[in-house]
Scaffold this motif. Structure first.
Motif, PDB file in Angstrom:
ATOM      1  N   ILE A 150     -50.198  15.069 -17.526  1.00  0.00           N
ATOM      2  CA  ILE A 150     -51.152  14.113 -18.096  1.00  0.00           C
ATOM      3  C   ILE A 150     -50.493  13.136 -19.057  1.00  0.00           C
ATOM      4  O   ILE A 150     -51.162  12.479 -19.841  1.00  0.00           O
ATOM      5  CB  ILE A 150     -52.325  14.837 -18.786  1.00  0.00           C
ATOM      6  N   SER A 151     -49.183  12.997 -18.978  1.00  0.00           N
ATOM      7  CA  SER A 151     -48.481  12.096 -19.892  1.00  0.00           C
ATOM      8  C   SER A 151     -48.706  10.622 -19.543  1.00  0.00           C
ATOM      9  O   SER A 151     -48.554   9.756 -20.391  1.00  0.00           O
ATOM     10  CB  SER A 151     -46.987  12.402 -19.899  1.00  0.00           C
ATOM     11  N   ASN A 152     -49.092  10.336 -18.307  1.00  0.00           N
ATOM     12  CA  ASN A 152     -49.324   8.974 -17.864  1.00  0.00           C
ATOM     13  C   ASN A 152     -50.833   8.724 -17.786  1.00  0.00           C
ATOM     14  O   ASN A 152     -51.539   9.385 -17.023  1.00  0.00           O
ATOM     15  CB  ASN A 152     -48.671   8.781 -16.490  1.00  0.00           C
ATOM     16  N   LYS A 153     -51.343   7.771 -18.567  1.00  0.00           N
ATOM     17  CA  LYS A 153     -52.795   7.521 -18.608  1.00  0.00           C
ATOM     18  C   LYS A 153     -53.339   7.051 -17.263  1.00  0.00           C
ATOM     19  O   LYS A 153     -54.463   7.370 -16.908  1.00  0.00           O
ATOM     20  CB  LYS A 153     -53.121   6.497 -19.688  1.00  0.00           C
ATOM     21  N   TYR A 154     -52.537   6.308 -16.505  1.00  0.00           N
ATOM     22  CA  TYR A 154     -52.981   5.848 -15.188  1.00  0.00           C
ATOM     23  C   TYR A 154     -53.193   7.044 -14.260  1.00  0.00           C
ATOM     24  O   TYR A 154     -54.207   7.123 -13.570  1.00  0.00           O
ATOM     25  CB  TYR A 154     -51.955   4.877 -14.598  1.00  0.00           C
ATOM     26  N   GLU A 155     -52.246   7.970 -14.247  1.00  0.00           N
ATOM     27  CA  GLU A 155     -52.375   9.164 -13.409  1.00  0.00           C
ATOM     28  C   GLU A 155     -53.537  10.030 -13.873  1.00  0.00           C
ATOM     29  O   GLU A 155     -54.259  10.591 -13.064  1.00  0.00           O
ATOM     30  CB  GLU A 155     -51.073   9.971 -13.403  1.00  0.00           C
ATOM     31  N   LEU A 156     -53.710  10.152 -15.181  1.00  0.00           N
ATOM     32  CA  LEU A 156     -54.819  10.938 -15.720  1.00  0.00           C
ATOM     33  C   LEU A 156     -56.155  10.384 -15.233  1.00  0.00           C
ATOM     34  O   LEU A 156     -57.044  11.134 -14.843  1.00  0.00           O
ATOM     35  CB  LEU A 156     -54.775  10.959 -17.251  1.00  0.00           C
ATOM     36  N   LEU A 157     -56.273   9.069 -15.209  1.00  0.00           N
ATOM     37  CA  LEU A 157     -57.505   8.446 -14.711  1.00  0.00           C
ATOM     38  C   LEU A 157     -57.696   8.748 -13.233  1.00  0.00           C
ATOM     39  O   LEU A 157     -58.819   9.048 -12.784  1.00  0.00           O
ATOM     40  CB  LEU A 157     -57.475   6.940 -14.958  1.00  0.00           C
ATOM     41  N   ASN A 158     -56.629   8.737 -12.449  1.00  0.00           N
ATOM     42  CA  ASN A 158     -56.724   9.098 -11.028  1.00  0.00           C
ATOM     43  C   ASN A 158     -57.153  10.547 -10.852  1.00  0.00           C
ATOM     44  O   ASN A 158     -57.954  10.862  -9.975  1.00  0.00           O
ATOM     45  CB  ASN A 158     -55.399   8.841 -10.308  1.00  0.00           C
ATOM     46  N   TYR A 159     -56.627  11.442 -11.681  1.00  0.00           N
ATOM     47  CA  TYR A 159     -57.040  12.849 -11.634  1.00  0.00           C
ATOM     48  C   TYR A 159     -58.523  12.973 -11.975  1.00  0.00           C
ATOM     49  O   TYR A 159     -59.237  13.776 -11.385  1.00  0.00           O
ATOM     50  CB  TYR A 159     -56.223  13.707 -12.602  1.00  0.00           C
ATOM     51  N   PHE A 160     -58.952  12.171 -12.935  1.00  0.00           N
ATOM     52  CA  PHE A 160     -60.360  12.202 -13.331  1.00  0.00           C
ATOM     53  C   PHE A 160     -61.254  11.771 -12.172  1.00  0.00           C
ATOM     54  O   PHE A 160     -62.260  12.408 -11.897  1.00  0.00           O
ATOM     55  CB  PHE A 160     -60.594  11.302 -14.551  1.00  0.00           C
ATOM     56  N   TYR A 161     -60.889  10.690 -11.476  1.00  0.00           N
ATOM     57  CA  TYR A 161     -61.676  10.239 -10.320  1.00  0.00           C
ATOM     58  C   TYR A 161     -61.715  11.324  -9.245  1.00  0.00           C
ATOM     59  O   TYR A 161     -62.753  11.561  -8.631  1.00  0.00           O
ATOM     60  CB  TYR A 161     -61.104   8.954  -9.728  1.00  0.00           C
ATOM     61  N   GLU A 162     -60.590  11.996  -9.029  1.00  0.00           N
ATOM     62  CA  GLU A 162     -60.535  13.102  -8.065  1.00  0.00           C
ATOM     63  C   GLU A 162     -61.484  14.216  -8.492  1.00  0.00           C
ATOM     64  O   GLU A 162     -62.254  14.750  -7.683  1.00  0.00           O
ATOM     65  CB  GLU A 162     -59.104  13.626  -7.977  1.00  0.00           C
ATOM     66  N   PHE A 163     -61.431  14.571  -9.764  1.00  0.00           N
ATOM     67  CA  PHE A 163     -62.286  15.634 -10.307  1.00  0.00           C
ATOM     68  C   PHE A 163     -63.767  15.313 -10.137  1.00  0.00           C
ATOM     69  O   PHE A 163     -64.555  16.192  -9.811  1.00  0.00           O
ATOM     70  CB  PHE A 163     -61.975  15.833 -11.793  1.00  0.00           C
ATOM     71  N   MET A 164     -64.146  14.077 -10.337  1.00  0.00           N
ATOM     72  CA  MET A 164     -65.558  13.687 -10.276  1.00  0.00           C
ATOM     73  C   MET A 164     -66.165  13.894  -8.887  1.00  0.00           C
ATOM     74  O   MET A 164     -67.374  13.922  -8.736  1.00  0.00           O
ATOM     75  CB  MET A 164     -65.740  12.242 -10.724  1.00  0.00           C
ATOM     76  N   HIS A 165     -65.322  14.090  -7.876  1.00  0.00           N
ATOM     77  CA  HIS A 165     -65.802  14.341  -6.514  1.00  0.00           C
ATOM     78  C   HIS A 165     -65.760  15.819  -6.143  1.00  0.00           C
ATOM     79  O   HIS A 165     -65.913  16.179  -4.984  1.00  0.00           O
ATOM     80  CB  HIS A 165     -65.003  13.501  -5.515  1.00  0.00           C
ATOM     81  N   THR A 166     -65.555  16.688  -7.125  1.00  0.00           N
ATOM     82  CA  THR A 166     -65.582  18.127  -6.883  1.00  0.00           C
ATOM     83  C   THR A 166     -66.958  18.674  -7.223  1.00  0.00           C
ATOM     84  O   THR A 166     -67.749  18.025  -7.903  1.00  0.00           O
ATOM     85  CB  THR A 166     -64.517  18.864  -7.731  1.00  0.00           C
ATOM     86  N   PHE A 167     -67.244  19.870  -6.756  1.00  0.00           N
ATOM     87  CA  PHE A 167     -68.527  20.510  -7.054  1.00  0.00           C
ATOM     88  C   PHE A 167     -68.533  21.070  -8.465  1.00  0.00           C
ATOM     89  O   PHE A 167     -67.534  21.629  -8.930  1.00  0.00           O
ATOM     90  CB  PHE A 167     -68.807  21.653  -6.068  1.00  0.00           C
ATOM     91  N   LYS A 168     -69.656  20.932  -9.107  1.00  0.00           N
ATOM     92  CA  LYS A 168     -69.816  21.461 -10.462  1.00  0.00           C
ATOM     93  C   LYS A 168     -69.654  22.979 -10.434  1.00  0.00           C
ATOM     94  O   LYS A 168     -70.207  23.656  -9.588  1.00  0.00           O
ATOM     95  CB  LYS A 168     -71.185  21.093 -11.014  1.00  0.00           C
ATOM     96  N   GLY A 169     -68.887  23.491 -11.364  1.00  0.00           N
ATOM     97  CA  GLY A 169     -68.680  24.931 -11.473  1.00  0.00           C
ATOM     98  C   GLY A 169     -67.429  25.421 -10.775  1.00  0.00           C
ATOM     99  O   GLY A 169     -66.974  26.519 -11.049  1.00  0.00           O
ATOM    100  N   ASP A 170     -66.853  24.634  -9.888  1.00  0.00           N
ATOM    101  CA  ASP A 170     -65.684  25.087  -9.136  1.00  0.00           C
ATOM    102  C   ASP A 170     -64.530  25.490 -10.045  1.00  0.00           C
ATOM    103  O   ASP A 170     -63.918  26.523  -9.853  1.00  0.00           O
ATOM    104  CB  ASP A 170     -65.180  24.005  -8.178  1.00  0.00           C
ATOM    105  N   PHE A 171     -64.223  24.687 -11.031  1.00  0.00           N
ATOM    106  CA  PHE A 171     -63.038  24.941 -11.832  1.00  0.00           C
ATOM    107  C   PHE A 171     -63.317  25.857 -13.000  1.00  0.00           C
ATOM    108  O   PHE A 171     -62.426  26.569 -13.439  1.00  0.00           O
ATOM    109  CB  PHE A 171     -62.383  23.628 -12.257  1.00  0.00           C
ATOM    110  N   LYS A 172     -64.527  25.915 -13.469  1.00  0.00           N
ATOM    111  CA  LYS A 172     -64.874  26.893 -14.489  1.00  0.00           C
ATOM    112  C   LYS A 172     -64.789  28.292 -13.891  1.00  0.00           C
ATOM    113  O   LYS A 172     -64.169  29.180 -14.457  1.00  0.00           O
ATOM    114  CB  LYS A 172     -66.281  26.637 -15.012  1.00  0.00           C
TER     115      LYS A 172
END
Length: 84
Positions: free
Chosen positions: A45-67
């Motif tokens: 997560i050292s690169n803010k651009y990559e972090l934003l891409n990870y965030f967009y990826e995360f937003m398309h996952t099902f709620k509860g999956d990673f918890k």
């Protein structure tokens, strides 16, 4: 004050107060899951651009999956070292 629904796929929380450009609002529960999503995937997560891409990826996952995944992983870890 209007209803600000969480933009994450499958999340029904409303009254969110964090807005990410290009993604929408996110609730506190999903913010916590995003932290676990980063840990589980071992993302850098050292690169803010990559972090934003990870965030967009995360937003398309099902709620509860990673918890659930993260909690299950920790539980399985401790079960290995528990005396019967």
């Amino acid at each position: 004050m209007g209803v600000k629904a969480c933009a994450r796929y499958d999340c029904e929380n409303i009254m969110c107060d964090t807005y990410i450009n290009g993604a929408g609002y996110i609730c506190n529960e999903c913010k916590e899951e995003f932290k676990n999503f980063i840990r589980v995937n071992n993302y850098d997560i050292s690169n803010k651009y990559e972090l934003l891409n990870y965030f967009y990826e995360f937003m398309h996952t099902f709620k509860g999956d990673f918890k659930i995944y993260f909690d299950k992983t920790i539980n399985e870890f401790f079960e290995i070292y528990t005396d019967d």
